[in-house]
Structure formats: structure tokens, C-alpha cells
Design a protein around this motif. Structure first.
Motif, PDB file in Angstrom:
ATOM      1  N   VAL A  69     -10.206   3.707  -1.848  1.00 59.67           N
ATOM      2  CA  VAL A  69     -10.703   2.311  -0.873  1.00 59.67           C
ATOM      3  C   VAL A  69      -9.803   1.893  -1.688  1.00 59.67           C
ATOM      4  N   LEU A  70      -9.786   1.148  -2.296  1.00 63.25           N
ATOM      5  CA  LEU A  70      -8.900   0.003  -3.199  1.00 63.25           C
ATOM      6  C   LEU A  70      -7.439   0.988  -4.149  1.00 63.25           C
ATOM      7  N   SER A  71      -7.248   2.244  -3.835  1.00 60.79           N
ATOM      8  CA  SER A  71      -6.238   3.012  -4.309  1.00 60.79           C
ATOM      9  C   SER A  71      -4.768   3.096  -2.800  1.00 60.79           C
ATOM     10  N   VAL A  72      -3.485   3.301  -3.362  1.00 63.30           N
ATOM     11  CA  VAL A  72      -2.567   2.961  -2.578  1.00 63.30           C
ATOM     12  C   VAL A  72      -1.666   4.399  -2.461  1.00 63.30           C
ATOM     13  N   ASP A  73      -1.552   4.719  -1.959  1.00 62.41           N
ATOM     14  CA  ASP A  73      -0.326   6.384  -2.169  1.00 62.41           C
ATOM     15  C   ASP A  73       1.173   5.981  -2.086  1.00 62.41           C
ATOM     16  N   ALA A  74       2.094   5.025  -2.595  1.00 63.62           N
ATOM     17  CA  ALA A  74       3.693   5.736  -2.437  1.00 63.62           C
ATOM     18  C   ALA A  74       4.549   6.319  -1.864  1.00 63.62           C
TER      19      ALA A  74
END
Length: 203
Positions: A69-74
Motif C-alpha cells: 500500500v505504501l509503495s509508489v510506482d514512478a
């Protein structure tokens, strides 16, 4: 003929990733505090013993959910965005992911996904560095933006409840000059203003 008792549409369990996919589905449907490994094993159609090979306890499961949930994908961002726009889109992505699991943050305690949070800070720091910020300052900016986003999402999910928002309106007269201007329902506008102020402060 032997009857196939495996759940329709449910893949055979061969990996931790498949187990986590089902756990995320359950976490969106119910209070995370009530989610148990036994319930997850039942939903998967496997024995709790099989599940324990992947997650020894609920804390490990919550950490894994938090890491997702707390990972972002640039790499998912559209091409051609400016650095401030990239940063805004990453914050939007994080906010929406946290809002999908409103009971997650209070459950962390001893299951804080520290590695994922630091990785997210590093991702947020990249467009800030590209705005000519020195590395250590960019990381601190990114850290503040992460805390800001998590705090806002927590406020947003809780203030959506009538019992909570009502407490902000039923206040003494000396506070009503302030309380009448509070944004308790228009979260989107409040979020946009918050992000704009913070990114403008970096630029």
C-alpha cells in the motif's frame, strides 16, 4: 469422478504474492483488526499450516500489506510531466492507495513497513532533487510529504464519518468563527490546496 473443491476463479496457491493478493482483497472488505491468518487460509482453501510457511504471524502479514500500500510506482506516471507534476501525481497515487485501506495505519504498531516507507521517500525525493534541491534536503522534504499524505488520508477517512465531523461543528461560540470555515467534506479541494502549498514551497 473426484469433485474439484477449489474455489472458482481462485488460482492455486504457489507463491507469497498470490496469498498477498487475496489478503489485500479481504483487507478492503473488512476491518483489518478483525482479519486473521485462519480466516485468510480458509478463504484461500488451504490449511493454516501451509499459510504459516509464508507468514508466521499477523504482524508479518500486516507488514506485507503495508509494503504494497505504501509503495509508489514512478514508472506508471504519464510521460512529459514537469518535476512538480510528477511529485503531485506520486502523492496522489499514495493517497488513493492508503484510502483504499482506511484501517491500515492504526494497525502498524510493531509491523511498520519501514523498508517500503524509505523506498517511497527515495522515489518522492527524485523529482525534488530535479528541482535543484540538495540531496539531504530533498529527502527531508520527501519525508515530510510522506507524513503529510498519511496524516491527510487518516483525517480524510475518519472525518467522512458523520459522528466525527459533527464534533467539529458542535463547538463553543468563540470557536465558531474558525469552525465555520473548516473543510470537513470537500476533501479533494483541501488536498489540492495542501499539495500545491507544499510543492510551491519546494520550488
Amino acid at each position: 469422478m473426484t469433485r474439484n473443491t477449489r474455489r472458482v476463479g481462485r488460482p492455486s496457491i504457489t507463491s507469497k504474492e498470490q496469498i498477498l493478493t487475496v489478503a489485500l482483497q479481504l483487507a478492503q472488505q473488512q476491518d483489518l483488526a478483525a482479519l486473521s491468518l485462519r480466516q485468510l487460509a480458509k478463504e484461500l482453501g488451504i490449511s493454516p499450516t501451509s499459510l504459516y510457511r509464508y507468514f508466521e504471524n499477523k504482524q508479518q502479514l500486516l507488514t506485507a500489506i503495508g509494503e504494497t500500500v505504501l509503495s509508489v510506482d514512478a514508472s506508471a506516471l504519464p510521460a512529459g510531466l514537469s518535476h512538480p507534476q510528477r511529485l503531485e501525481k506520486l502523492l496522489d497515487q499514495l493517497r488513493q492507495q492508503v484510502l483504499a485501506f482506511p484501517g491500515l495505519l492504526p494497525q502498524f504498531n510493531n509491523s511498520l513497513p519501514a523498508e517500503a516507507m524509505v523506498a517511497t521517500i527515495a522515489t518522492l525525493a527524485e523529482p525534488i532533487k530535479a528541482m535543484q534541491a540538495e540531496d539531504s534536503l530533498a529527502v527531508r522534504h520527501a519525508q515530510s510529504l510522506l507524513w503529510m499524505t498519511l496524516g491527510f488520508a487518516l483525517f480524510e477517512s475518519s472525518s467522512s464519518q458523520a459522528s466525527i465531523s459533527g464534533q467539529f461543528l458542535d463547538l463553543p461560540a468563540q470557536l465558531q468563527n474558525t469552525s465555520q470555515h473548516l473543510e470537513l467534506e470537500n476533501h479533494e479541494r483541501l488536498w489540492r490546496e495542501l499539495v500545491e502549498r507544499n510543492i510551491r514551497g519546494i520550488c
